[in-house]
Scaffold this active site. Structure first.
Site, short mmCIF file in Angstrom:
data_model
loop_
_atom_site.label_atom_id
_atom_site.label_comp_id
_atom_site.label_asym_id
_atom_site.label_seq_id
_atom_site.Cartn_x
_atom_site.Cartn_y
_atom_site.Cartn_z
N ARG A 23 0.73 -1.09 -0.06
CA ARG A 23 0.06 0.22 0.04
C ARG A 23 0.76 1.32 0.16
O ARG A 23 0.48 2.41 0.64
CB ARG A 23 -0.88 0.28 1.09
N ARG A 27 -2.96 6.42 0.01
CA ARG A 27 -3.47 7.50 0.66
C ARG A 27 -2.45 8.40 1.51
O ARG A 27 -2.62 9.57 2.04
CB ARG A 27 -4.73 6.99 1.72
N ARG A 36 -6.70 12.07 -5.98
CA ARG A 36 -8.14 11.33 -5.56
C ARG A 36 -9.15 12.67 -5.28
O ARG A 36 -10.40 12.31 -5.52
CB ARG A 36 -7.83 10.62 -4.11
N ASP A 72 -6.24 -3.50 -7.93
CA ASP A 72 -6.87 -4.14 -6.52
C ASP A 72 -7.12 -5.63 -6.74
O ASP A 72 -7.26 -6.20 -7.94
CB ASP A 72 -8.31 -3.48 -6.66
N TYR A 145 -14.63 -12.69 -0.70
CA TYR A 145 -15.18 -11.36 -1.00
C TYR A 145 -16.26 -11.70 -2.02
O TYR A 145 -17.42 -11.22 -1.83
CB TYR A 145 -14.18 -10.43 -1.66
#
Length: 339
Positions: A23, A27, A36, A72, A145
């Site tokens: 990651r 962010r 973003r 992803d 998922y």
């Protein structure tokens, strides 16, 4: 390519361990936050030019030794005909597979839906010579998922119950996901990735014996397909614990260790010819830099005995992690005398 990351992955001893972070392209970076503000997450991963740009941000901003494709793990369900809604609270599947009596009959595999990923890889390779890590989610994690439909119940009770109640249907689903994972990984290689990481974020969901019986053979099918093409592979079975004793050179080249298992214990369990990656607790990066340095100092003795180690976290960089501490970690690794 003269890369400390690739040299280490290929078994060469280097003066220091390489460093990259799961990651890392996200962010925690102000440059990512600026993007973003203009683009949704879905737009960033599905637009090749934008995905390439985000992939390379941590190389430019932090100086890490490798880039990992910005994408992803849920691209696989999308290419299997499942609808995904990308929300600010995470991905949601409006029609999870547990709602069907025979879930495998409701899949519509369309590998061409992954073409945007390969176009992003082409853009990255054009722009940079830094080692590029491709990846996908392992069948167990991906199916969690697909079956349950949301990511907020991280124990995945409905998915886990399904594995027990419907063994044959689970095998069918596993085979279909595995086949697409192999196709996906192979095409990433054809477009120029230098290494591959297989994420099994929920490997610790099942008892070890069940995991080894039902899912480890499919891991080996995927890793064999990647490594047979000369691409080194890192396997991340988060939460596997004592099951690490099953990680042999037949499974992977390197195994990524979560923060619950010490590197010392992992080194004793994992076959000596398999390198280690990790296992720094992501929460350490919230500590004062003096404490971060003290913790990192403790890894030097390990590296001197076991140089086949890649510095990484035990999971991804957490939201709100101070950027200056992430930078401190990377700089400390690169500037310290490890010998």
């Amino acid at each position: 390519m003269d890369s400390i990351f690739l040299k280490t992955l290929l078994g060469n001893e280097c003066q220091r361990p390489p460093v990259w972070l799961m990651r890392q392209a996200g962010r925690v970076l102000p440059s990512y936050q600026q993007l973003r503000e203009k683009h949704s997450f879905s737009e960033l991963i599905s637009t090749p030019e934008l995905a390439a740009k985000v992939t390379l941000l941590p190389v430019e901003d932090l100086g890490v030794d490798a880039a990992i494709l910005f994408s992803d793990i849920l691209t696989i369900p999308m290419a299997m005909g499942m609808e995904i809604e990308w929300t600010e609270r995470g991905p949601i599947f409006p029609n999870p597979l547990v709602s069907y009596q025979h879930p495998s009959k409701h899949l519509n595999v369309q590998p061409e839906k992954l073409d945007f990923v390969y176009k992003a890889i082409d853009k990255i390779v054009e722009k940079s010579s830094v080692p590029l890590i491709g990846f996908c989610g392992a069948p167990l994690t991906t199916l969690c998922y697909m079956l349950q439909g949301i990511s907020t119940k991280l124990a995945f009770p409905e998915a886990k119950r399904f594995f027990y109640e419907h063994r044959e249907e689970t095998k069918q689903l596993v085979d279909e996901v595995t086949a697409l994972c192999i196709d996906y990984a192979t095409k990433q290689i054809e477009h120029g990735i230098d290494a591959f990481q297989l994420f099994d974020t929920h490997a610790g969901l099942l008892p070890t014996d069940m995991y080894v019986e039902m899912f480890l053979p499919t891991i080996c099918r995927i890793t064999d397909a990647v490594r047979s093409r000369g691409i080194p592979l890192i396997f991340f079975p988060k939460g596997l614990g004592s099951g690490l004793k099953h990680i042999t050179p037949d499974v992977c080249d390197f195994v990524s260790i979560d923060w619950q298992t010490s590197l010392k214990d992992a080194r004793q369990m994992v076959h000596p010819k398999v390198g280690l990656q990790g296992n720094i607790d992501p929460h350490l990066l919230f500590a004062p830099q003096k404490e971060i340095a003290q913790t990192l100092e403790s890894y030097k003795t390990f590296f001197q005995k076991h140089p086949n180690w890649i510095v990484n976290l035990g999971h991804g960089v957490l939201a709100d992690t101070p950027l200056e501490n992430v930078q401190f970690l990377v700089d400390w690794i690169k500037n310290t005398n490890w010998k």
